[in-house]
Enzyme design. Structure first.
Site, PDB file in Angstrom:
ATOM      1  N   CYS A  85       0.816  -1.228   0.000  1.00 55.99           N
ATOM      2  CA  CYS A  85       0.000   0.000   0.000  1.00 55.99           C
ATOM      3  C   CYS A  85       0.846   1.273   0.000  1.00 55.99           C
ATOM      4  CB  CYS A  85      -0.941   0.003   1.193  1.00 55.99           C
ATOM      5  SG  CYS A  85      -1.974  -1.455   1.243  1.00 55.99           S
ATOM      6  N   ASN A 137     -10.127  -0.063   0.187  1.00 55.68           N
ATOM      7  CA  ASN A 137      -8.662  -0.021   0.188  1.00 55.68           C
ATOM      8  C   ASN A 137      -8.164  -0.556  -1.156  1.00 55.68           C
ATOM      9  OD1 ASN A 137      -5.940  -0.554   0.536  1.00 55.68           O
ATOM     10  ND2 ASN A 137      -6.171  -1.457   2.581  1.00 55.68           N
ATOM     11  N   HIS A 158      -3.357   7.067   2.879  1.00 52.21           N
ATOM     12  CA  HIS A 158      -3.791   5.784   2.329  1.00 52.21           C
ATOM     13  C   HIS A 158      -5.192   5.477   2.844  1.00 52.21           C
ATOM     14  CE1 HIS A 158      -4.074   1.716   1.149  1.00 52.21           C
ATOM     15  NE2 HIS A 158      -3.826   1.205   2.338  1.00 52.21           N
TER      16      HIS A 158
HETATM   17  O1  UT7 Z   1      -3.754  -1.457   3.581  1.00 54.60           O
HETATM   18  C1  UT7 Z   1      -2.789  -1.859   4.500  1.00 54.60           C
HETATM   19  C2  UT7 Z   1      -3.163  -1.477   5.794  1.00 54.60           C
HETATM   20  N1  UT7 Z   1      -4.349  -2.172   6.257  1.00 54.60           N
HETATM   21  C3  UT7 Z   1      -5.008  -1.655   7.231  1.00 54.60           C
HETATM   22  O2  UT7 Z   1      -4.649  -0.587   7.626  1.00 54.60           O
HETATM   23  C4  UT7 Z   1      -6.119  -2.410   7.901  1.00 54.60           C
HETATM   24  C5  UT7 Z   1      -5.955  -2.287   9.393  1.00 54.60           C
HETATM   25  N2  UT7 Z   1      -6.962  -2.955  10.187  1.00 54.60           N
HETATM   26  C6  UT7 Z   1      -8.256  -2.538  10.212  1.00 54.60           C
HETATM   27  O3  UT7 Z   1      -8.637  -1.630   9.493  1.00 54.60           O
HETATM   28  C7  UT7 Z   1      -9.188  -3.193  11.193  1.00 54.60           C
HETATM   29  O4  UT7 Z   1      -8.447  -3.987  12.088  1.00 54.60           O
HETATM   30  C8  UT7 Z   1     -10.286  -4.072  10.521  1.00 54.60           C
HETATM   31  C9  UT7 Z   1     -11.280  -3.182   9.803  1.00 54.60           C
HETATM   32  C10 UT7 Z   1      -9.653  -5.027   9.538  1.00 54.60           C
HETATM   33  C11 UT7 Z   1     -11.041  -4.863  11.568  1.00 54.60           C
HETATM   34  O5  UT7 Z   1     -11.590  -3.984  12.543  1.00 54.60           O
HETATM   35  P1  UT7 Z   1     -11.419  -4.313  14.099  1.00 54.60           P
HETATM   36  O6  UT7 Z   1     -12.137  -3.268  14.829  1.00 54.60           O
HETATM   37  O7  UT7 Z   1      -9.936  -4.442  14.339  1.00 54.60           O
HETATM   38  O8  UT7 Z   1     -12.193  -5.664  14.250  1.00 54.60           O
HETATM   39  P2  UT7 Z   1     -11.658  -7.101  14.722  1.00 54.60           P
HETATM   40  O9  UT7 Z   1     -10.794  -7.697  13.658  1.00 54.60           O
HETATM   41  O10 UT7 Z   1     -11.090  -7.002  16.085  1.00 54.60           O
HETATM   42  O11 UT7 Z   1     -13.001  -7.901  14.825  1.00 54.60           O
HETATM   43  C12 UT7 Z   1     -14.008  -7.531  15.772  1.00 54.60           C
HETATM   44  C13 UT7 Z   1     -15.168  -8.483  15.621  1.00 54.60           C
HETATM   45  C14 UT7 Z   1     -14.750  -9.954  15.619  1.00 54.60           C
HETATM   46  O12 UT7 Z   1     -15.775 -10.682  16.281  1.00 54.60           O
HETATM   47  P3  UT7 Z   1     -15.603 -11.111  17.818  1.00 54.60           P
HETATM   48  O13 UT7 Z   1     -14.367 -11.966  17.855  1.00 54.60           O
HETATM   49  O14 UT7 Z   1     -15.456  -9.840  18.580  1.00 54.60           O
HETATM   50  O15 UT7 Z   1     -16.873 -11.843  18.096  1.00 54.60           O
HETATM   51  C15 UT7 Z   1     -14.732 -10.329  14.169  1.00 54.60           C
HETATM   52  O16 UT7 Z   1     -14.983 -11.711  13.953  1.00 54.60           O
HETATM   53  O17 UT7 Z   1     -15.786  -8.266  14.335  1.00 54.60           O
HETATM   54  C16 UT7 Z   1     -15.883  -9.509  13.642  1.00 54.60           C
HETATM   55  N3  UT7 Z   1     -15.772  -9.221  12.223  1.00 54.60           N
HETATM   56  C17 UT7 Z   1     -16.836  -8.911  11.464  1.00 54.60           C
HETATM   57  N4  UT7 Z   1     -18.154  -8.835  11.750  1.00 54.60           N
HETATM   58  C18 UT7 Z   1     -18.983  -8.483  10.745  1.00 54.60           C
HETATM   59  C19 UT7 Z   1     -14.653  -9.172  11.449  1.00 54.60           C
HETATM   60  N5  UT7 Z   1     -14.988  -8.847  10.197  1.00 54.60           N
HETATM   61  C20 UT7 Z   1     -16.327  -8.682  10.179  1.00 54.60           C
HETATM   62  C21 UT7 Z   1     -17.261  -8.343   9.166  1.00 54.60           C
HETATM   63  N6  UT7 Z   1     -18.548  -8.250   9.513  1.00 54.60           N
HETATM   64  N7  UT7 Z   1     -16.867  -8.076   7.903  1.00 54.60           N
END
Ligand code: UT7
Length: 337
Positions: free
Chosen positions: A119, A294, A264
């Site tokens: 990225c 993204n 980004h």
């Molecule tokens: O381009 C290179 C750089 N990339 C980035 O900068 C991405 C960086 N990371 C992020 O933007 C975030 O970490 C994400 C958007 C990918 C995820 O957000 P988060 O707030 O960190 O969520 P999480 O991964 O901790 O997941 C929270 C909950 C989980 O459920 P439990 O374990 O709390 O029950 C996931 O299973 O959300 C669940 N979850 C979803 N639920 C509905 C994960 N993806 C989804 C989804 N829909 N699409």
């Protein structure tokens, strides 16, 4: 430490972008994985993304963005002497995507190669082009970030499939010999960094030489994006904020001087965390991730072009670009528009 005194300066004289016509909304995704528009919107800010046609390649999108940038710059493809494509979704392992773009543009006089900084690719490519120009080696470069990330998505993984989209952004960067400080589009300072200790938290683990796809693993999704989202988030905020501060310091400026931050476009929460820490208000932050998600190396190029064409950045404005991605890699550039 300031940037080394260049032999010649480099300025952006045209921008262009292209996104495929096919729109995939959050509601569309909720029909194929266990997710909701509400979750995607509140956790990321993304509402929809563009998906390339099966027969539409990264070099097709790169070429379309490049043609628009050349048109704005008012130069022909024959005037280019360097083409750099930043991508992680190259048309083929080889030849380079840049060579395909060269053929499609008819840019017969250019030296062409790809770079992979995920990225951060667009800003890495801009800095490579700038160095070629600074040393007097090349005069007119085409820098492109282009991605067909839909080709690397596991459509069963809700944690990643909702995040990414396809597209391309381009800039024509040309040598300027003026001694004046206010040449439009001049790149004033750039910071780049990498941390190879964290290769594991964001990767496409298979499909290349280390782990080829074989009949035994063909259904294991090894050639799709794997990400430890929370870890990536944490590093992104820290590194991007530091990179912004360092680039501004090199340019002899502060966050108060910045008219627009173009970061980004991965996550609205990451962008807000950085700009809050820098003290830049939301109205001085350019956002288009709700439309495209993204797009990795394409993200900054598309956003820069949209900001330019919409008049969100004007001649004389200080524009702060900042990127972060797999590697880990990060970069920030300060430009006097
Ligand atoms: O381009 C290179 C750089 N990339 C980035 O900068 C991405 C960086 N990371 C992020 O933007 C975030 O970490 C994400 C958007 C990918 C995820 O957000 P988060 O707030 O960190 O969520 P999480 O991964 O901790 O997941 C929270 C909950 C989980 O459920 P439990 O374990 O709390 O029950 C996931 O299973 O959300 C669940 N979850 C979803 N639920 C509905 C994960 N993806 C989804 C989804 N829909 N699409």
């Amino acid at each position: 430490m300031s940037d080394p005194k260049p032999f010649c300066n480099a300025s952006i004289i045209g921008t262009g972008s292209y996104v495929p016509t096919k729109v995939l909304t959050n509601e569309d995704l909720a029909k194929i994985v266990d997710t909701t528009d509400e979750w995607i919107t509140t956790r990321t800010g993304i509402k929809e993304r563009r998906i390339a046609e099966d027969d539409e390649t990264t070099s097709d999108m790169a070429t379309a963005a490049a043609q628009r940038a050349l048109e704005m710059a008012g130069i022909t493809a024959e005037e280019l002497d360097l083409i750099i494509v930043a991508t992680v979704t190259q048309d083929m392992f080889f030849p380079s995507t840049a060579c395909f773009v060269q053929r499609k543009l008819g840019a017969a006089n250019a030296v062409c190669f790809d770079i992979n900084a995920a990225c951060s690719g667009f800003l890495y490519a801009m800095q490579v082009a700038r160095h070629f120009i600074n040393t007097g080696n090349r005069t007119t470069a085409l820098v492109i970030g282009a991605e067909k990330l839909s080709s690397l998505i596991n459509w069963n993984d809700r944690a990643t499939c909702v995040l990414f989209g396809d597209g391309a952004g381009a800039a024509v960067v040309r040598r300027d010999d003026s001694q004046a400080d206010d040449v439009p589009g001049r790149v004033l300072a750039t910071i780049m960094g990498s941390d190879g200790n964290l290769t594991d938290i964001l990767k496409v683990p298979g499909g290349a030489a280390a782990h080829p796809v074989t009949p035994d693993n063909v259904n294991d999704n090894i050639k799709t994006i794997s990400m430890e989202g929370k870890e990536v988030f944490r590093h992104a905020v820290t590194r991007m904020k530091e990179a912004c501060e360092q680039a501004l310091e090199r340019a002899g400026l502060t966050a108060d001087d910045v008219k627009m931050v173009i970061a980004h476009q991965a996550n609205q929460r990451i962008i807000s965390a950085i700009t809050d820490r820098l003290g830049v208000p939301p109205e001085r932050t350019f956002i288009n991730l709700h439309k495209y998600g993204n797009t990795s190396a394409a993200s900054i190029g598309i956003a820069l072009d949209e900001a330019n064409r919409q008049g969100a950045i004007q001649r004389g404005d200080v524009v702060l670009l900042v990127a972060f991605g797999a590697g880990l890699t990060w970069a920030s550039s300060v430009i006097r528009w």
